[in-house]
Design a protein around this motif. Structure first.
Motif, PDB file in Angstrom:
ATOM      1  N   GLU A 228       0.838  -1.200   0.000  1.00 43.12           N
ATOM      2  CA  GLU A 228       0.000   0.000   0.000  1.00 43.12           C
ATOM      3  C   GLU A 228       0.871   1.247   0.000  1.00 43.12           C
ATOM      4  OE1 GLU A 228      -4.268   0.494   1.310  1.00 43.12           O
ATOM      5  OE2 GLU A 228      -3.191  -0.204  -0.427  1.00 43.12           O
ATOM      6  N   GLN A 229       1.862   1.196   0.874  1.00 40.00           N
ATOM      7  CA  GLN A 229       2.751   2.346   1.018  1.00 40.00           C
ATOM      8  C   GLN A 229       3.605   2.521  -0.246  1.00 40.00           C
ATOM      9  OE1 GLN A 229       2.893   3.750   4.695  1.00 40.00           O
ATOM     10  NE2 GLN A 229       2.992   5.391   3.208  1.00 40.00           N
ATOM     11  N   ILE A 230       4.007   1.393  -0.845  1.00 39.48           N
ATOM     12  CA  ILE A 230       4.799   1.460  -2.080  1.00 39.48           C
ATOM     13  C   ILE A 230       3.926   1.996  -3.216  1.00 39.48           C
ATOM     14  CG2 ILE A 230       5.892   0.036  -3.862  1.00 39.48           C
ATOM     15  CD1 ILE A 230       7.702   0.172  -1.601  1.00 39.48           C
ATOM     16  N   ASN A 231       2.660   1.584  -3.225  1.00 40.06           N
ATOM     17  CA  ASN A 231       1.780   1.982  -4.320  1.00 40.06           C
ATOM     18  C   ASN A 231       1.523   3.480  -4.386  1.00 40.06           C
ATOM     19  OD1 ASN A 231       1.598  -0.580  -5.234  1.00 40.06           O
ATOM     20  ND2 ASN A 231      -0.445  -0.994  -4.461  1.00 40.06           N
ATOM     21  N   VAL A 232       1.607   4.165  -3.253  1.00 38.33           N
ATOM     22  CA  VAL A 232       1.392   5.621  -3.308  1.00 38.33           C
ATOM     23  C   VAL A 232       2.671   6.372  -3.673  1.00 38.33           C
ATOM     24  CG1 VAL A 232      -0.645   5.916  -1.884  1.00 38.33           C
ATOM     25  CG2 VAL A 232       1.579   5.745  -0.794  1.00 38.33           C
ATOM     26  N   THR A 233       3.767   5.640  -3.846  1.00 38.97           N
ATOM     27  CA  THR A 233       5.002   6.306  -4.261  1.00 38.97           C
ATOM     28  C   THR A 233       5.067   6.302  -5.783  1.00 38.97           C
ATOM     29  OG1 THR A 233       6.328   4.316  -4.370  1.00 38.97           O
ATOM     30  CG2 THR A 233       6.159   5.382  -2.226  1.00 38.97           C
TER      31      THR A 233
ATOM     32  N   ASP B  97      -4.398  12.058 -13.450  1.00 36.12           N
ATOM     33  CA  ASP B  97      -3.060  12.550 -13.100  1.00 36.12           C
ATOM     34  C   ASP B  97      -2.516  11.880 -11.848  1.00 36.12           C
ATOM     35  OD1 ASP B  97      -3.351  14.417 -15.188  1.00 36.12           O
ATOM     36  OD2 ASP B  97      -4.526  15.689 -13.850  1.00 36.12           O
ATOM     37  N   TYR B  98      -2.852  10.603 -11.688  1.00 36.29           N
ATOM     38  CA  TYR B  98      -2.466   9.951 -10.433  1.00 36.29           C
ATOM     39  C   TYR B  98      -0.962   9.941 -10.210  1.00 36.29           C
ATOM     40  CZ  TYR B  98      -1.595   5.777 -13.300  1.00 36.29           C
ATOM     41  OH  TYR B  98      -1.134   4.895 -14.221  1.00 36.29           O
ATOM     42  N   LYS B  99      -0.190   9.886 -11.300  1.00 38.81           N
ATOM     43  CA  LYS B  99       1.270   9.847 -11.132  1.00 38.81           C
ATOM     44  C   LYS B  99       1.780  11.144 -10.514  1.00 38.81           C
ATOM     45  CE  LYS B  99       2.454   6.433 -14.564  1.00 38.81           C
ATOM     46  NZ  LYS B  99       2.596   6.246 -16.001  1.00 38.81           N
ATOM     47  N   ALA B 100       1.240  12.257 -10.988  1.00 42.36           N
ATOM     48  CA  ALA B 100       1.677  13.554 -10.456  1.00 42.36           C
ATOM     49  C   ALA B 100       1.234  13.703  -9.004  1.00 42.36           C
ATOM     50  CB  ALA B 100       1.093  14.675 -11.308  1.00 42.36           C
ATOM     51  N   ILE B 101       0.027  13.186  -8.710  1.00 42.92           N
ATOM     52  CA  ILE B 101      -0.479  13.305  -7.338  1.00 42.92           C
ATOM     53  C   ILE B 101       0.425  12.563  -6.359  1.00 42.92           C
ATOM     54  CG2 ILE B 101      -2.379  12.684  -5.805  1.00 42.92           C
ATOM     55  CD1 ILE B 101      -4.303  13.227  -8.067  1.00 42.92           C
ATOM     56  N   ARG B 102       0.862  11.356  -6.782  1.00 43.70           N
ATOM     57  CA  ARG B 102       1.673  10.534  -5.871  1.00 43.70           C
ATOM     58  C   ARG B 102       2.959  11.227  -5.450  1.00 43.70           C
ATOM     59  NH1 ARG B 102       0.593   4.739  -8.864  1.00 43.70           N
ATOM     60  NH2 ARG B 102      -1.528   4.533  -8.098  1.00 43.70           N
ATOM     61  N   GLN B 103       3.472  12.135  -6.308  1.00 44.21           N
ATOM     62  CA  GLN B 103       4.688  12.882  -5.957  1.00 44.21           C
ATOM     63  C   GLN B 103       4.398  13.897  -4.866  1.00 44.21           C
ATOM     64  OE1 GLN B 103       7.771  12.628  -6.927  1.00 44.21           O
ATOM     65  NE2 GLN B 103       7.841  11.658  -8.935  1.00 44.21           N
ATOM     66  N   LYS B 104       3.137  14.343  -4.808  1.00 45.35           N
ATOM     67  CA  LYS B 104       2.843  15.522  -3.998  1.00 45.35           C
ATOM     68  C   LYS B 104       2.105  15.241  -2.702  1.00 45.35           C
ATOM     69  CE  LYS B 104       2.612  18.728  -7.845  1.00 45.35           C
ATOM     70  NZ  LYS B 104       1.736  19.645  -8.564  1.00 45.35           N
ATOM     71  N   ILE B 105       1.677  13.997  -2.508  1.00 45.85           N
ATOM     72  CA  ILE B 105       0.931  13.734  -1.280  1.00 45.85           C
ATOM     73  C   ILE B 105       1.687  12.753  -0.390  1.00 45.85           C
ATOM     74  CG2 ILE B 105      -1.333  14.165  -2.312  1.00 45.85           C
ATOM     75  CD1 ILE B 105      -1.598  10.991  -2.228  1.00 45.85           C
ATOM     76  N   GLY B 106       1.374  12.847   0.885  1.00 48.17           N
ATOM     77  CA  GLY B 106       1.868  11.852   1.817  1.00 48.17           C
ATOM     78  C   GLY B 106       0.660  11.103   2.334  1.00 48.17           C
ATOM     79  N   TYR B 107       0.712   9.760   2.298  1.00 49.02           N
ATOM     80  CA  TYR B 107      -0.445   8.979   2.735  1.00 49.02           C
ATOM     81  C   TYR B 107       0.001   8.034   3.832  1.00 49.02           C
ATOM     82  CZ  TYR B 107      -4.012   5.279   2.494  1.00 49.02           C
ATOM     83  OH  TYR B 107      -4.968   4.338   2.795  1.00 49.02           O
ATOM     84  N   MET B 108      -0.753   8.000   4.891  1.00 50.38           N
ATOM     85  CA  MET B 108      -0.439   7.093   5.979  1.00 50.38           C
ATOM     86  C   MET B 108      -1.646   6.172   6.170  1.00 50.38           C
ATOM     87  SD  MET B 108       0.836   8.347   9.670  1.00 50.38           S
ATOM     88  CE  MET B 108       0.356   7.369  11.060  1.00 50.38           C
ATOM     89  N   PRO B 109      -1.539   4.903   5.758  1.00 48.74           N
ATOM     90  CA  PRO B 109      -2.677   3.984   5.875  1.00 48.74           C
ATOM     91  C   PRO B 109      -3.017   3.708   7.334  1.00 48.74           C
ATOM     92  CG  PRO B 109      -0.915   3.055   4.513  1.00 48.74           C
ATOM     93  CD  PRO B 109      -0.361   4.244   5.200  1.00 48.74           C
ATOM     94  N   GLY B 110      -4.203   3.209   7.549  1.00 46.19           N
ATOM     95  CA  GLY B 110      -4.643   2.922   8.904  1.00 46.19           C
ATOM     96  C   GLY B 110      -3.811   1.859   9.579  1.00 46.19           C
ATOM     97  N   ARG B 111      -3.353   0.904   8.765  1.00 45.36           N
ATOM     98  CA  ARG B 111      -2.550  -0.176   9.319  1.00 45.36           C
ATOM     99  C   ARG B 111      -1.089   0.207   9.162  1.00 45.36           C
ATOM    100  NH1 ARG B 111      -2.332  -6.073   7.266  1.00 45.36           N
ATOM    101  NH2 ARG B 111      -2.621  -5.062   5.274  1.00 45.36           N
ATOM    102  N   PHE B 112      -0.242  -0.144  10.101  1.00 43.15           N
ATOM    103  CA  PHE B 112       1.173   0.166  10.006  1.00 43.15           C
ATOM    104  C   PHE B 112       1.752  -0.539   8.785  1.00 43.15           C
ATOM    105  CE2 PHE B 112       5.663  -0.650  11.133  1.00 43.15           C
ATOM    106  CZ  PHE B 112       6.070   0.661  11.200  1.00 43.15           C
ATOM    107  N   SER B 113       2.225   0.233   7.831  1.00 36.89           N
ATOM    108  CA  SER B 113       2.587  -0.356   6.536  1.00 36.89           C
ATOM    109  C   SER B 113       4.034  -0.119   6.162  1.00 36.89           C
ATOM    110  CB  SER B 113       1.702   0.224   5.442  1.00 36.89           C
ATOM    111  OG  SER B 113       0.373  -0.028   5.744  1.00 36.89           O
ATOM    112  N   LEU B 114       4.888  -0.095   7.147  1.00 37.46           N
ATOM    113  CA  LEU B 114       6.315   0.031   6.804  1.00 37.46           C
ATOM    114  C   LEU B 114       6.959  -1.345   6.958  1.00 37.46           C
ATOM    115  CD1 LEU B 114       7.016   3.359   8.653  1.00 37.46           C
ATOM    116  CD2 LEU B 114       6.512   3.019   6.247  1.00 37.46           C
ATOM    117  N   TYR B 115       8.191  -1.462   6.467  1.00 33.97           N
ATOM    118  CA  TYR B 115       8.861  -2.756   6.541  1.00 33.97           C
ATOM    119  C   TYR B 115       9.287  -3.037   7.972  1.00 33.97           C
ATOM    120  CZ  TYR B 115       8.644  -2.800   1.552  1.00 33.97           C
ATOM    121  OH  TYR B 115       8.177  -2.814   0.272  1.00 33.97           O
TER     122      TYR B 115
END
Lengths: 370, 310
Positions: free
Chosen positions: A209-214, B74-92
Motif C-alpha cells: 500500500e505504502q509502495i503503491n502511493v510512491t 493525473d495519479y502519477k503527479a499526485i503521488r509525488q505531492k501527497i503523503g499517505y499514511m494507511p490505517g494499518r502500520f505499513s512500513l517494513y
C-alpha cells in the motif's frame, strides 16, 4: 531507483535467517537424502515358499532364486493357505508353490507346473519381483535342459543370446538419473514459491500500500522482486551441482554452461509463475496452498519419478504445459548424454515462450490500483 | 485553489452477489492549509474516501481532484505531492527505523537530509531507536515513524487514515500537537478518525456515516447549528435507567455517554423536573439530572438518528 529497491530486497532476505537456512539446508538435505532413499531398484522382495515336492530339483530352484540377491525368504509353509496368510499380514510379497511330483514330472514328461502368487498392492514391487523370479525360473529351466542333453550335436532349439550395453548410464546408476531431476524441483521451489510468498507478504503486511502511493514504476517494483530470486536460484543450482559432484560424483557429460543458459531462462519462467501466483493470492496461506497444488502436479507429471512416455496420452499433453518437465529432460540430456546446444534448442525456445507468457500475464494482472 | 475537491463521488464494493455502498454521491471541498477531520464510526467510508484521494482506488462515479489534479488521470503527479499514511502500520517491519526512512526518501528521489527540517521535531523523538527494527517499536513510535515516512518527500497534502487508533492518550495528544505544527508550516492535512473528541482539534470537520456526509462545518459551527437542550442523567442502576428513560415519551435520543446517559427533551416545554419525577416514580436511587452543553458526539448521534429515520 532499481538499485535502492534491490538494496532493500537483499537487506530483507539476508535479515531473514529462515530463507538463508532454507537456501543452504534444503538443497543439501534433499540432494543427499532423497536420491539415496528413493530408489527404483526392487530388492528385498519377501518370498514365501510352499514346497510339496521336497526333491533335489525343487531345492535347487529355491536356492537359485535366493542366491540372486533380490529375494528375502519369509519361510517354508506346508500349505498354500498358510502362505497366503503371510501375504495377508504383509509379511510376504510372492508365494511360489511347487507341486508334489514336481521333479518326477519334470524328468518324465519334461514339463512341470509351478504357481506364483503375487501381492499386487504395491504394483511396482510385485511386477518387477515377479519378473525377476520369472527370469530365474527360465534360466533354471535352461540349465536342466543342458544337463539332460548329453553330447548334443546341435541344440534342439534355436537359441538367441542377448547381450546389451547401457548407454549414457553404463552402471544403471539410479542416482545419475534422480539427482538432476531433484535439482530442478529445488530450483522451481526457490524461483516460483519464494517469489510468490515474498510479494504476497507485502500485500498481507500492507507495505505494498505504502509502495503503491510512491512514484515507483510497476515494472521496477517487479524487477526489484525478480532479480534477487533469479540470483538466488542460480546460487542454489550451483550448490546443487557441487553436491552432485562431491557426493555422487556426477560430473555433467555436456557443457555446464548449457545448464546455466537453460536455468537462466527457466528461472525467468518460474519467477513469472511466482509473480502470477502472487497476483491471485491475497494471503501467504493462499499462496502456499496454490504452490503446493502446482508443485505436486509439476513433480508427478514432470517425469521425475515416472517416465512421461509411459503416461496416457492426455497426461502427456498436460506435461507439455509443465515447465519442470522440460528442465528435467534438459538436465538429464546435458548431464548424462552430454547433449549439445542444438539438442536443447527446442526446449530452450519453449521455455522462452513460457517466460514470456507467464510474465506478461502476471504484469497485466498486477495492479497498483483497484 | 482548493487542496481537495470532491464532486458527487460514489464507490461500492461487490462481494459475490452483495453490493455495499461505501460512499454515496458525496461532495467535499478542503481549502489549502486546512486541518480537516473526517469523523465517523467504523465502516462509515473514511478509508474508502482517503484511498480514492490517495489514488489507490478509483471511484465508481463522480470526480475527485487533489491539488488541482484529477485522481484518475493525473495519479502519477499526485503521488509525488501527497503523503499517505494507511490505517494499518505499513512500513517494513524487518528494516530499521533509519532504513525505512532512507528507503522511502530514496524512492521519492530525495534524501533524509534534504527535507530534515520538516520531520526534525518528530524524528528526534524516535532517533534514539533508529537502529531498532520498525516491527519492534511501540504503537506510538510506529505512528511517528509512519508520519516521518509520509512526510519525507515534502508533500503539500497529508492524508492520515486513523493515525491515532490504538495509541495511548499521551501519544495521541503528542500526535495532534505535531499535526498542528505541521499545519503551521503550510501543509494541508486530512485526518480520518473515529474519535469524536479529536474533532475539536480540527479546523473543519465532516461527519460521515454510511457513505453520506451528515454535516460539514467547523466543530463549533456544527454544535451551534444543533443548539438544543441536552440533559445528562445518572443513577445507581444505569441499565435500568437506560430502559426507563427510553420508555419515557418525554425525551428522545437516549444513549449512554461515559458515566451519564444523554438525552434531549421532545419539546422545549418539557421541564427537566418532569424527568426527575418520572425516574423517582420508577424507584431509581441517587438520581442526578442536569442540563449540559452538547458535544460533537451528541450532535453526531442526533444527526445519525435523524438520518436513519428519514
Amino acid at each position: 531507483m532499481l538499485r535502492f529497491l534491490l538494496e532493500k530486497e537483499f537487506r530483507q532476505i539476508f535479515r531473514n535467517p529462515a530463507i538463508i537456512r532454507m537456501m543452504f539446508i534444503m538443497p543439501v538435505v534433499q540432494l543427499v537424502i532423497l536420491p539415496l532413499a528413493a530408489n527404483y531398484e526392487v530388492k528385498n522382495v519377501a518370498i514365501a515358499i510352499v514346497d510339496h515336492d521336497h526333491s533335489s530339483y525343487s531345492q535347487k530352484l529355491v536356492h537359485k532364486a535366493m542366491a540372486s540377491g533380490y529375494f528375502k525368504l519369509t519361510g517354508y509353509y506346508p500349505s498354500y493357505k498358510q502362505a497366503l496368510v503371510q501375504i495377508e499380514k504383509d509379511k510376504a510379497d510372492i508365494i511360489m508353490e511347487i507341486p508334489a511330483h514336481f521333479e518326477k514330472q519334470l524328468v518324465r514328461e519334461s514339463e512341470a507346473p509351478l504357481l506364483l502368487s503375487v501381492n499386487a498392492v504395491n504394483g511396482t514391487k510385485a511386477n518387477i519381483g515377479a519378473g525377476y523370479l520369472h527370469t530365474i525360473i527360465r534360466q533354471y529351466n535352461q540349465e536342466i535342459r543342458l544337463q539332460w542333453l548329453q553330447m548334443p550335436r546341435l541344440p534342439d532349439q534355436l537359441q538367441i543370446q542377448t547381450t546389451f550395453t547401457n548407454w549414457y548410464n553404463p552402471g544403471m546408476n539410479y542416482q545419475q538419473f534422480m539427482v538432476p531431476g531433484i535439482l530442478v524441483v529445488l530450483l522451481t521451489m526457490v524461483g516460483a514459491f519464494l517469489t510468490a510468498l515474498n510479494i504476497v507478504k507485502e500485500k498481507e503486511v500492507g507495505t505494498i500500500e505504502q509502495i503503491n502511493v510512491t512514484p515507483v514504476k510497476k515494472h521496477l517494483f517487479i524487477l526489484g522482486k525478480l532479480i534477487p530470486f533469479w540470483i538466488m536460484g542460480q546460487i542454489v543450482l550451483t550448490l546443487g551441482l557441487l553436491i552432485a559432484r562431491l557426493v555422487y560424483h556426477i560430473i555433467p557429460a555436456g557443457n555446464i554452461g548449457l545448464i546455466y543458459l537453460f536455468s537462466s531462462v527457466y528461472l525467468l519462467a518460474v519467477l513469472g509463475l511466482g509473480l502470477l501466483l502472487s497476483t491471485y493470492a491475497n494471503t501467504q496461506q493462499q499462496a502456499m496452498l496454490l504452490a503446493f497444488f502446482l508443485l505436486m502436479i509439476f513433480i508427478l507429471l514432470g517425469g521425475l519419478y515416472t517416465s512421461i512416455d509411459s503416461m496416457p496420452i492426455w497426461a502427456q499433453a498436460i506435461t507439455k504445459f509443465n515447465p519442470v518437465s522440460y528442465f528435467i529432460e534438459v538436465m538429464r540430456m546435458v548431464v548424462m548424454k552430454g547433449s549439445q546446444f542444438s539438442d536443447i534448442r527446442h526446449h530452450l525456445g519453449i521455455m522462452a515462450i513460457f517466460a514470456l507468457v507467464l510474465n506478461t500475464w502476471a504484469i497485466l494482472n498486477y495492479r497498483k490500483r483497484q | 485553489m482548493n487542496a481537495i475537491s470532491v464532486r458527487n463521488l460514489s464507490k461500492s464494493y461487490t462481494t459475490g452477489k452483495q453490493t455495499v455502498e461505501a460512499l454515496c454521491n458525496i461532495s467535499l471541498q478542503v481549502a489549502a492549509g486546512e486541518l480537516f477531520g473526517i469523523i465517523g464510526p467504523d465502516g462509515a467510508g473514511k478509508t474508502s474516501l482517503l484511498r480514492i484521494l490517495a489514488t489507490l482506488m478509483q471511484p465508481n462515479a463522480g470526480q475527485a481532484s487533489v491539488l488541482g489534479l484529477d485522481t484518475t488521470k493525473d495519479y502519477k503527479a499526485i503521488r509525488q505531492k501527497i503523503g499517505y499514511m494507511p490505517g494499518r502500520f505499513s512500513l517494513y517491519q524487518d528494516l530499521s527505523v533509519e532504513e525505512n526512512l532512507d528507503f522511502f526518501a530514496t524512492i521519492f528521489k530525495t534524501s533524509i537530509d534534504a527535507n530534515y527540517q520538516l520531520i526534525k521535531d518528530i524524528y528526534e523523538q524516535i532517533a534514539p531507536f533508529k537502529k531498532r527494527k520498525a516491527g519492534k517499536l511501540s504503537g506510538g513510535m510506529k505512528q511517528k515513524l509512519a508520519l516521518c515516512c509520509a512526510l519525507i518527500h515534502k508533500p503539500s497534502l497529508l492524508l492520515l487514515d486513523e493515525p491515532t487508533t490504538g495509541v495511548d492518550v499521551m501519544s495521541r495528544k503528542e500526535f495532534w500537537d505535531m499535526l498542528a505544527s505541521l499545519q503551521q508550516q503550510g501543509l494541508t492535512i486530512v485526518v480520518a478518525t473515529p474519535y469524536m473528541d479529536e474533532a475539536s482539534l480540527c479546523d473543519r470537520i465532516a461527519l460521515l456515516d454510511r457513505g453520506n456526509f451528515l454535516e460539514i462545518d467547523t466543530p463549533s459551527g456544527i454544535i451551534a447549528n444543533h443548539q438544543s437542550t441536552l440533559w445528562a442523567v445518572k443513577s445507581d442502576n444505569m441499565y435500568q435507567l437506560l430502559q426507563d428513560t427510553r420508555s419515557w415519551s418525554g425525551v428522545t435520543n437516549v444513549f449512554p455517554f461515559g458515566e451519564y446517559l444523554h438525552c434531549s427533551p421532545h419539546s422545549s416545554n418539557t421541564d427537566i423536573k418532569e424527568l426527575e419525577a418520572y425516574l423517582l416514580s420508577k424507584k431509581q436511587q441517587q438520581i442526578v439530572v442536569k442540563q449540559i452543553e452538547p458535544q460533537i458526539e451528541d450532535v453526531f448521534m442526533h444527526l445519525m438518528n435523524k438520518h436513519h429515520v428519514s
